[in-house]
Design a protein around this motif. Structure first.
Motif, PDB file in Angstrom:
ATOM      1  N   GLU A 188      -3.974 -17.011   2.960  1.00 47.33           N
ATOM      2  CA  GLU A 188      -3.498 -15.551   2.788  1.00 47.33           C
ATOM      3  C   GLU A 188      -2.879 -15.841   1.534  1.00 47.33           C
ATOM      4  O   GLU A 188      -2.521 -16.892   1.386  1.00 47.33           O
ATOM      5  CB  GLU A 188      -2.471 -15.716   3.665  1.00 47.33           C
ATOM      6  N   MET A 189      -2.973 -14.639   0.854  1.00 44.93           N
ATOM      7  CA  MET A 189      -2.133 -14.233  -0.261  1.00 44.93           C
ATOM      8  C   MET A 189      -1.225 -13.817  -0.537  1.00 44.93           C
ATOM      9  O   MET A 189      -0.119 -13.072   0.399  1.00 44.93           O
ATOM     10  CB  MET A 189      -3.099 -13.449  -1.398  1.00 44.93           C
ATOM     11  N   ASP A 190       0.006 -14.833  -1.104  1.00 43.98           N
ATOM     12  CA  ASP A 190       1.263 -14.527  -1.345  1.00 43.98           C
ATOM     13  C   ASP A 190       1.380 -13.247  -1.713  1.00 43.98           C
ATOM     14  O   ASP A 190       0.818 -13.599  -3.240  1.00 43.98           O
ATOM     15  CB  ASP A 190       2.236 -15.909  -1.430  1.00 43.98           C
ATOM     16  N   MET A 191       2.653 -12.504  -1.931  1.00 41.80           N
ATOM     17  CA  MET A 191       2.939 -11.419  -2.555  1.00 41.80           C
ATOM     18  C   MET A 191       4.197 -11.361  -3.506  1.00 41.80           C
ATOM     19  O   MET A 191       4.706 -12.229  -3.059  1.00 41.80           O
ATOM     20  CB  MET A 191       2.788 -10.085  -2.516  1.00 41.80           C
ATOM     21  N   GLU A 192       4.270 -12.028  -5.201  1.00 40.92           N
ATOM     22  CA  GLU A 192       5.019 -12.303  -5.548  1.00 40.92           C
ATOM     23  C   GLU A 192       5.719 -10.840  -6.362  1.00 40.92           C
ATOM     24  O   GLU A 192       5.990 -10.004  -5.928  1.00 40.92           O
ATOM     25  CB  GLU A 192       4.780 -13.617  -6.934  1.00 40.92           C
ATOM     26  N   GLY A 193       6.388 -11.479  -7.977  1.00 37.46           N
ATOM     27  CA  GLY A 193       7.254 -10.212  -8.436  1.00 37.46           C
ATOM     28  C   GLY A 193       7.075  -9.345  -8.669  1.00 37.46           C
ATOM     29  O   GLY A 193       5.418  -9.473  -8.595  1.00 37.46           O
ATOM     30  N   SER A 194       7.174  -8.053  -8.773  1.00 38.58           N
ATOM     31  CA  SER A 194       6.561  -6.514  -8.664  1.00 38.58           C
ATOM     32  C   SER A 194       5.075  -6.872 -10.022  1.00 38.58           C
ATOM     33  O   SER A 194       4.876  -6.047 -10.048  1.00 38.58           O
ATOM     34  CB  SER A 194       7.525  -5.275  -8.751  1.00 38.58           C
ATOM     35  N   ALA A 195       5.931  -7.306 -11.233  1.00 40.95           N
ATOM     36  CA  ALA A 195       4.784  -7.688 -12.962  1.00 40.95           C
ATOM     37  C   ALA A 195       3.864  -8.427 -12.017  1.00 40.95           C
ATOM     38  O   ALA A 195       2.896  -8.199 -12.978  1.00 40.95           O
ATOM     39  CB  ALA A 195       6.020  -8.397 -13.646  1.00 40.95           C
ATOM     40  N   TYR A 196       3.933  -8.689 -10.785  1.00 41.01           N
ATOM     41  CA  TYR A 196       2.161  -9.456 -10.286  1.00 41.01           C
ATOM     42  C   TYR A 196       1.820  -8.470  -9.421  1.00 41.01           C
ATOM     43  O   TYR A 196       0.102  -9.458  -9.272  1.00 41.01           O
ATOM     44  CB  TYR A 196       2.760 -10.620 -10.201  1.00 41.01           C
ATOM     45  N   VAL A 197       1.846  -7.656  -9.183  1.00 38.69           N
ATOM     46  CA  VAL A 197       1.136  -6.830  -7.698  1.00 38.69           C
ATOM     47  C   VAL A 197      -0.367  -6.538  -7.889  1.00 38.69           C
ATOM     48  O   VAL A 197      -0.787  -6.829  -7.722  1.00 38.69           O
ATOM     49  CB  VAL A 197       2.004  -5.850  -6.928  1.00 38.69           C
ATOM     50  N   ASP A 198      -0.592  -5.687  -9.272  1.00 42.51           N
ATOM     51  CA  ASP A 198      -1.401  -5.587  -9.731  1.00 42.51           C
ATOM     52  C   ASP A 198      -2.571  -5.951  -9.839  1.00 42.51           C
ATOM     53  O   ASP A 198      -3.589  -6.561  -9.706  1.00 42.51           O
ATOM     54  CB  ASP A 198      -1.061  -4.758 -11.206  1.00 42.51           C
ATOM     55  N   ALA A 199      -2.125  -7.468 -10.539  1.00 39.18           N
ATOM     56  CA  ALA A 199      -3.167  -8.473 -10.667  1.00 39.18           C
ATOM     57  C   ALA A 199      -3.812  -9.376  -9.346  1.00 39.18           C
ATOM     58  O   ALA A 199      -4.429 -10.034  -9.582  1.00 39.18           O
ATOM     59  CB  ALA A 199      -2.689  -9.559 -12.180  1.00 39.18           C
ATOM     60  N   THR A 200      -2.280  -9.355  -8.651  1.00 37.06           N
ATOM     61  CA  THR A 200      -2.496  -9.919  -6.746  1.00 37.06           C
ATOM     62  C   THR A 200      -3.818  -9.389  -6.907  1.00 37.06           C
ATOM     63  O   THR A 200      -4.273  -9.597  -6.192  1.00 37.06           O
ATOM     64  CB  THR A 200      -1.189 -10.292  -6.761  1.00 37.06           C
ATOM     65  N   ARG A 201      -3.004  -8.233  -6.211  1.00 37.17           N
ATOM     66  CA  ARG A 201      -4.124  -6.910  -5.912  1.00 37.17           C
ATOM     67  C   ARG A 201      -5.658  -6.850  -6.347  1.00 37.17           C
ATOM     68  O   ARG A 201      -6.739  -7.167  -5.696  1.00 37.17           O
ATOM     69  CB  ARG A 201      -3.659  -5.762  -5.724  1.00 37.17           C
ATOM     70  N   ASN A 202      -5.765  -6.721  -7.427  1.00 35.07           N
ATOM     71  CA  ASN A 202      -6.305  -7.586  -8.120  1.00 35.07           C
ATOM     72  C   ASN A 202      -7.839  -8.241  -7.932  1.00 35.07           C
ATOM     73  O   ASN A 202      -9.336  -8.522  -7.372  1.00 35.07           O
ATOM     74  CB  ASN A 202      -6.850  -7.148 -10.314  1.00 35.07           C
ATOM     75  N   VAL A 203      -6.750  -9.637  -8.027  1.00 33.55           N
ATOM     76  CA  VAL A 203      -7.679 -10.450  -7.836  1.00 33.55           C
ATOM     77  C   VAL A 203      -7.631 -10.783  -6.350  1.00 33.55           C
ATOM     78  O   VAL A 203      -8.610 -11.487  -5.947  1.00 33.55           O
ATOM     79  CB  VAL A 203      -7.043 -11.932  -7.851  1.00 33.55           C
ATOM     80  N   PHE A 204      -7.344 -10.618  -5.430  1.00 29.88           N
ATOM     81  CA  PHE A 204      -7.535 -10.461  -3.617  1.00 29.88           C
ATOM     82  C   PHE A 204      -8.584  -9.927  -3.476  1.00 29.88           C
ATOM     83  O   PHE A 204      -9.417  -9.644  -3.253  1.00 29.88           O
ATOM     84  CB  PHE A 204      -6.056  -9.473  -3.517  1.00 29.88           C
ATOM     85  N   GLY A 244       9.846  -8.068   0.870  1.00 23.89           N
ATOM     86  CA  GLY A 244       9.756  -8.824   0.281  1.00 23.89           C
ATOM     87  C   GLY A 244      10.689  -9.067  -0.256  1.00 23.89           C
ATOM     88  O   GLY A 244      12.355  -8.841   0.534  1.00 23.89           O
ATOM     89  N   ALA A 245      10.806 -10.403  -0.926  1.00 22.65           N
ATOM     90  CA  ALA A 245      11.691 -11.298  -0.866  1.00 22.65           C
ATOM     91  C   ALA A 245      12.283 -11.790  -2.735  1.00 22.65           C
ATOM     92  O   ALA A 245      13.030 -12.398  -3.143  1.00 22.65           O
ATOM     93  CB  ALA A 245      11.577 -12.837  -0.964  1.00 22.65           C
ATOM     94  N   TYR A 246      12.295 -10.871  -3.489  1.00 19.20           N
ATOM     95  CA  TYR A 246      12.434 -10.769  -4.763  1.00 19.20           C
ATOM     96  C   TYR A 246      13.597  -9.178  -5.228  1.00 19.20           C
ATOM     97  O   TYR A 246      13.640  -8.389  -4.916  1.00 19.20           O
ATOM     98  CB  TYR A 246      11.655 -11.121  -5.997  1.00 19.20           C
ATOM     99  N   ARG A 247      14.176  -9.401  -6.394  1.00 22.28           N
ATOM    100  CA  ARG A 247      14.542  -8.611  -6.520  1.00 22.28           C
ATOM    101  C   ARG A 247      14.342  -7.976  -8.362  1.00 22.28           C
ATOM    102  O   ARG A 247      14.076  -8.292  -8.922  1.00 22.28           O
ATOM    103  CB  ARG A 247      15.894  -9.689  -7.719  1.00 22.28           C
ATOM    104  N   GLU A 248      14.418  -6.550  -7.033  1.00 18.33           N
ATOM    105  CA  GLU A 248      13.336  -5.842  -8.235  1.00 18.33           C
ATOM    106  C   GLU A 248      14.137  -4.569  -8.642  1.00 18.33           C
ATOM    107  O   GLU A 248      15.248  -4.236  -7.971  1.00 18.33           O
ATOM    108  CB  GLU A 248      12.255  -5.143  -6.942  1.00 18.33           C
ATOM    109  N   PRO A 249      13.774  -4.024  -9.323  1.00 17.48           N
ATOM    110  CA  PRO A 249      14.666  -2.571  -9.720  1.00 17.48           C
ATOM    111  C   PRO A 249      15.213  -1.482  -8.931  1.00 17.48           C
ATOM    112  O   PRO A 249      13.530  -1.276  -8.331  1.00 17.48           O
ATOM    113  CB  PRO A 249      14.062  -2.600 -11.533  1.00 17.48           C
ATOM    114  N   VAL A 250      15.468  -0.409  -9.553  1.00 18.44           N
ATOM    115  CA  VAL A 250      15.417   0.781  -8.290  1.00 18.44           C
ATOM    116  C   VAL A 250      14.616   2.056  -9.219  1.00 18.44           C
ATOM    117  O   VAL A 250      14.054   1.911  -8.071  1.00 18.44           O
ATOM    118  CB  VAL A 250      16.658   1.705  -8.926  1.00 18.44           C
ATOM    119  N   LYS A 251      13.902   1.365 -10.072  1.00 22.26           N
ATOM    120  CA  LYS A 251      12.773   2.825 -10.717  1.00 22.26           C
ATOM    121  C   LYS A 251      11.552   1.748  -9.678  1.00 22.26           C
ATOM    122  O   LYS A 251      10.603   2.851  -9.461  1.00 22.26           O
ATOM    123  CB  LYS A 251      13.018   2.137 -12.034  1.00 22.26           C
TER     124      LYS A 251
END
Ligand SMILES: Cc1cc2nc3c(=O)[nH]c(=O)nc-3n(C[C@H](O)[C@H](O)[C@H](O)COP(=O)(O)OP(=O)(O)OC[C@H]3O[C@@H](n4cnc5c(N)ncnc54)[C@H](O)[C@@H]3O)c2cc1C
Length: 313
Positions: A128-144, A184-191
């Motif tokens: 199972e691949m973990d999902m990390e902070g929002s800066a990595y979501v595109d890249a993680t989804r693509n690798v997945f 979701g476990a990271y601190r993410e901005p309101v945007k």
């Protein structure tokens, strides 16, 4: 406020090194971390297996800085799979793509993830691949996506606090993957993400409904009894058999709920974190529930004032 304070503390080297130095020795970190070595994690997993829990071994550590380090982590993941196999434990592994070089070389990361999936497949196990902070979501989804097209034993965590997650789930639907829904476990901005618990919970419920429509193998990964109740209601309505979904919870958290999910006849997988780099993970667990800090402080005070053993020898 307390959550932000703990996040702030976790950036202070003096605090984290004190915790890192004492956590395992004094035992308070063991509540949430199975140990520093693979052997300790396997021992904890075997104990969970005796209680009919499946496990997901989670090697703690985050971004690596060289291809060499990424390859070493890949070797550790393979060792984890072999350890599960050798010990006859019903389990898989969860992987973090930043540990496989997502930051430094995406092609390398993709190829290492593929190698791990292939090794797992050869042992009839999944990853199972973990999902990390929002800066990595595109890249993680693509690798997945690329990995999942070649290997059907790969799942992904998706985060209910992100506005984008519903779209990501729709995009992944044609692959019919296993998706683990977390808040979701990271601190993410309101945007980027909902900030209030009520908003995150509302989206979590919406996404449970989406994941239970039949296009995915859903993993309901939460310790929130209200979210679990919602999922249980939907599972009943749909008459889904326990082989069609699973619940997931983290080692040491809400063991009462773990027991009741298990007693209800549902498949339950426990995330079992281990590794020497456990301190940031431990601080995140503290920040989720400030009452955990009281538990840590109590252990530290007890240890500090405990009379030295064998003082007269
Ligand atoms: C199996 C699994 C995999 C995960 N993988 C990821 C991932 O890949 N990416 C990611 O961003 N996040 C991941 N998470 C973490 C997740 O995003 C949340 O931060 C975490 O699960 C807390 O949210 P909750 O759903 O339990 O709900 P919350 O609303 O935070 O908590 C609900 C209740 O759970 C209990 N609880 C929650 N946390 C704790 C704690 N630390 N100590 C004691 N009690 C607690 C409390 O009773 C609380 O009232 C994962 C979580 C699980 C269970």
């Amino acid at each position: 406020m307390m959550r932000n304070f703990i996040f702030w503390l976790s950036s202070k080297k003096a605090v984290t090194s004190t915790i890192a130095e004492r956590g395992m020795r004094y035992g308070f970190a063991r509540r949430f971390v199975a140990g520093e070595s693979l052997d300790e994690a396997l021992t904890a997993s075997a104990a969970l297996g005796r209680e009919s829990r499946r496990v997901s071994l989670n090697y703690l550590g985050e971004n690596v800085h060289s291809a060499e380090e990424a390859r070493r982590v890949r070797a550790s993941y393979v060792e984890m799979l072999q350890g599960l196999e050798r010990s006859g434990i019903d389990g898989n592994i969860s992987i973090k793509l930043t540990q496989l070089g997502l930051d430094i070389d995406r092609d390398l990361c993709l190829s290492l993830a593929g190698e791990i999936a292939a090794q797992a497949g050869a042992l009839h196990r999944d990853i199972e691949m973990d999902m990390e902070g929002s800066a990595y979501v595109d890249a993680t989804r693509n690798v997945f996506e690329a990995t999942r097209r070649k290997h059907d034993n790969v799942g992904l965590a998706v985060q209910a606090y992100l506005y984008r997650t519903e779209k990501d789930i729709e995009r992944l639907a044609p692959l019919h993957p296993k998706l683990g829904l977390v808040k979701g476990a990271y601190r993410e901005p309101v945007k980027t993400a909902w900030q209030k618990k009520s908003e995150v919970d509302a989206n979590y419920r919406r996404l449970i409904d989406l994941l239970l429509e039949g296009r995915f193998y859903p993993a309901i990964a939460t310790h929130d009894p209200a979210m679990q109740e919602h999922a249980l209601g939907r599972l009943r309505e749909r008459g889904m058999p326990p082989t069609a979904y699973e619940f997931q919870m983290i080692y040491g958290i809400r063991r009462d709920l773990q027991e009741s999910i298990h007693q209800g006849g549902h498949t339950l997988r426990i995330y079992v974190p281990f590794g020497t780099d456990w301190c940031p993970y431990f601080m995140r667990r503290l920040s989720e529930r400030p009452a955990n800090c009281v538990f840590v402080l109590r252990s530290l005070v007890a240890e500090t004032f405990r009379p030295a053993r064998n003082a007269n020898r």
